[in-house]
Scaffold this active site. Structure first.
Site, short mmCIF file in Angstrom:
data_model
loop_
_atom_site.label_atom_id
_atom_site.label_comp_id
_atom_site.label_asym_id
_atom_site.label_seq_id
_atom_site.Cartn_x
_atom_site.Cartn_y
_atom_site.Cartn_z
N ARG A 189 -12.89 11.89 8.89
CA ARG A 189 -14.06 12.64 8.06
C ARG A 189 -15.47 12.01 8.41
O ARG A 189 -15.29 10.76 9.05
CB ARG A 189 -13.79 12.70 6.71
CG ARG A 189 -13.81 11.38 6.13
CD ARG A 189 -13.76 10.84 4.55
NE ARG A 189 -14.07 9.76 4.12
CZ ARG A 189 -13.07 8.72 4.27
NH1 ARG A 189 -11.81 8.94 4.48
NH2 ARG A 189 -13.24 7.37 3.69
N LYS A 235 0.71 -1.15 0.00
CA LYS A 235 -0.10 0.03 0.02
C LYS A 235 0.80 1.37 0.11
O LYS A 235 1.96 1.43 0.55
CB LYS A 235 -0.74 0.07 1.16
CG LYS A 235 -1.92 -0.94 1.23
CD LYS A 235 -2.94 -0.60 2.55
CE LYS A 235 -4.12 -1.69 2.71
NZ LYS A 235 -4.70 -1.32 3.86
#
Lengths: 75, 139, 456
Positions: C292, C158
């Site tokens: 978020r 990743k």
């Protein structure tokens, strides 16, 4: 316990209440197909906070089997 | 429909209080709307290929805000505005300022011509793509 | 006191945030691109400012125009929604430098959690169980191969600055590692201009469970229980549920407490979500933290009764949380289907065009978050999500049955969509049983397409 199982069968799976007897067969008498069986197991898991594995579900033939498994898991 | 007829219709429309008018014939469709540009929508003739009407293409053109900011018509409050209606401008000439994030951006005319209209208000916010100053052909 | 909020987003989340603002009596300023002139969020907001051309980088990512719009309309705060600038720490800092309140956690936390390697280190320090993997950027191909050997294939490579399903490669063996490593390094440079890579053990089939966190600026942090987001197609979530049916009370308690531990460890002071992977033995491992509001937040709102966006605004406005941990109860079960303009028959290729007819479902316990309306022109510039249909019920089966009838009632004509696909899924015994894992959706799509090709 039979009463509670009956409640689930009637309210969640819409089985006709009069047909529900301990010896009634889920598939043949109550017309519960493979999907409805999974739905039944799901509702039982929620109502009684238990786990019913796939193999155990396959072994449930009559209403009494359902009562027994729930009582066993709840014990 | 030649330009003379167009002018008479226009004059009629000017005098009338109608806010919107549509006129249609086989070769063209005219849509007039109060205080906006005249839309002339050429309709593709279905039968024979009739000659396209030569329309008066208004080459007036709005200079639009390339960013969000505050519009100023002059370099500073006491200075003379960069341009006024009727004034002729050359391409590349600064016609107003837009302040954004404390930076003064000079907005330049992107074609030569005469300033026909100034819609933006000094000291007020302008959004992206908002019409500021219209520059048309010299009369 | 926040009295006016500029919403730096579009689509259904902008509409959803506007509604929360109306509830709180707060004025709203919408921003829009030239392609979004007739979008619903522009119509619903009190004011609207065009900030650029259709392309996101010219408009919804145009920091200068957005900040100018906020300042010139005298907004007190900016709500970034999700995606776009929501997890952009420098945008948050710039907004604050302009004297605007950024509705989200403080920028340091965004930075910390934005870099997945730093996040792992912070969580490790906090004693939160981690997916076996690397604790620093892989220094070189050779070093990477050694670490991969220790962890054991398959692994997942990743980008440290990645997210949202991007900058990821599944590596089955050493050969694949040698091939993918340089390519992903370049991709990470292009997308995130940070080519640091790290690796984690790959769980081929696991549950993706995330815990919703709510914090304020006075050190209060609570959780709103978990969501099951395991139904994903190529790392993109499509159906989410709350709570996770498989967890019993003790497992749920342990998971949520570890999530709280993680949030407190970083001093989390806003709305956020901590994502875990859980194996078949109910071992869970920290994966990442999202700083978020998330697309799937409504399912948590339905089962707890909490308006998460409102709490987010209150928290940014330096108000105390309006809930203690023991106020939060699980009232039932909720399901959400993300309705996207993609069809499984065409490999989910996004389709665009005019919505010639739209009918949304309704009724008790059915919620629809959407910005769609009849004759709306779906543009190719933004993501293909058109609506979120959410159902609630006293039990998971009730929620599933309600969602079935809601999908039956829904009509979206003009563009391809995944209504039918979601509908079929709700009759799939593996899905109904609730034990599906992150690899289920891809296999189910293959099965549906094969079954259909044999039929036709």
């Amino acid at each position: 316990m039979l009463e509670q199982i009956k409640n689930v069968l009637v309210n969640a799976i819409h089985v006709d209440a009069d047909l529900i007897k301990p010896e009634a067969k889920l598939k043949e008498d109550l017309d519960i197909d493979s999907l409805s069986a999974v739905e039944l197991a799901l509702e039982l898991e929620t109502s009684f906070d238990i786990r019913i594995e796939d193999e155990e579900l396959l072994k449930l033939i009559t209403v009494q089997d359902v009562v027994d498994i729930v009582e066993r898991k709840k014990a | 429909m030649d330009t003379k007829q167009l002018e008479t219709i226009l004059a009629l429309f000017e005098k009338s209080t109608v806010s919107e008018m549509e006129l249609e014939s086989e070769t063209f469709k005219l849509k007039l709307k109060r205080n906006t540009e005249i839309h002339e929508v050429p309709v593709k003739p279905t039968i024979a290929q009739a000659p396209q009407p030569t329309t008066v293409v208004d080459t007036a053109h709005w200079v639009k805000a390339p960013l969000v900011g505050t519009y100023y018509h002059s370099a500073n409050p006491d200075a003379k505005p960069y341009v006024e209606v009727g004034q002729s401008v050359k391409e590349g000439q600064v016609i107003c300022l837009i302040e954004a994030m404390k930076v003064m951006n000079e907005i330049k005319a992107d074609r030569s011509g005469v300033v026909q209209e100034i819609k933006a208000i000094n000291g007020k916010m302008v959004e992206y793509n908002q019409a500021l100053v219209r520059i048309g052909d010299a009369p | 006191m926040i009295q006016k909020i500029l919403i730096a987003n579009r689509g259904e989340i902008a509409v959803r945030i506007i509604r929360a603002c109306k509830d709180l009596g707060i004025q709203t300023v919408a921003i829009y691109s030239t392609a979004d002139q007739s979008a619903l969020h522009v119509q619903l907001a009190d004011e609207a400012v065009c900030v650029g051309e259709a392309n996101s980088k010219d408009s919804y990512l145009n920091v200068n125009n957005i900040l100018s719009a906020a300042l010139l309309t005298h907004a007190d705060a900016i709500h970034p929604g999700f995606g776009f600038l929501a997890e952009n720490a420098s945008f948050a800092r710039l907004a604050q430098a302009c004297g605007l309140i950024f509705i989200g956690p403080n920028p340091e936390i965004i930075d910390l959690m934005g870099n997945k390697i730093n996040a792992r280190i912070a969580m490790h320090k906090a004693g939160v169980p981690l997916i076996p993997g690397s604790f620093e950027a892989i220094p070189s191909l050779e070093e990477g191969l050694k670490t991969a050997q220790e962890i054991g294939y398959p692994i997942i490579l990743k980008a440290a600055a990645g997210g949202g399903g991007r900058g990821i490669r599944i590596i089955l063996d050493e050969v694949a590692f040698r091939q993918a490593y340089p390519v992903l390094k370049q991709e990470a440079k292009n997308y995130f201009n940070d080519d640091a890579l790290y690796m984690e053990k790959l769980f081929t089939s696991a549950k993706h469970i995330e815990v919703q966190i709510l914090g304020d600026q006075f050190g209060n942090v609570i959780h709103l229980y978990e969501r099951d987001c395991s139904f994903q197609r190529r790392h993109q979530k499509m159906i989410e549920e709350a709570p996770c049916h498989l967890l019993n009370e003790t497992q749920r308690k342990a998971l949520c407490e570890d999530a709280l531990k993680a949030a407190k460890a970083v001093g989390y002071d806003s709305v956020g979500t901590i994502e875990f992977l859980m194996d078949e033995n109910f071992n869970y491992y920290f994966m990442e933290m999202n700083t978020r509001i998330q697309v799937e937040h409504p399912v948590t709102e339905m089962i707890t009764g909490v308006d998460i966006v409102k709490e987010q605004i209150r928290s940014a406005d330096k108000q105390k949380l309006s809930y203690q941990q023991n106020d939060i109860k699980i009232l039932g079960h909720a399901l959400e289907c993300r309705i996207i303009a993609e069809d499984y028959r065409h490999d989910f290729k996004p389709s665009i065009g005019k919505i010639s007819f739209y009918h949304a479902p309704g009724g008790k316990d059915i919620r629809v978050d959407s910005a769609l309306y009849t004759n709306y022109e779906l543009s190719p510039f933004y993501d293909s999500m058109m609506a979120k249909i959410i159902s609630f019920g006293p039990s998971r089966l009730h929620a599933i049955k309600r969602m079935r009838s809601a999908l039956e009632e829904t009509i979206i004509e003009g563009v391809e969509n995944n209504l039918e696909f979601c509908y079929f899924t709700l009759f799939n015994p593996q899905f109904v049983a609730g034990r599906y894992t992150t690899d289920f959706a891809n296999a189910w799509i293959k099965e549906l397409n094969e079954r259909e090709s044999t039929l036709s």
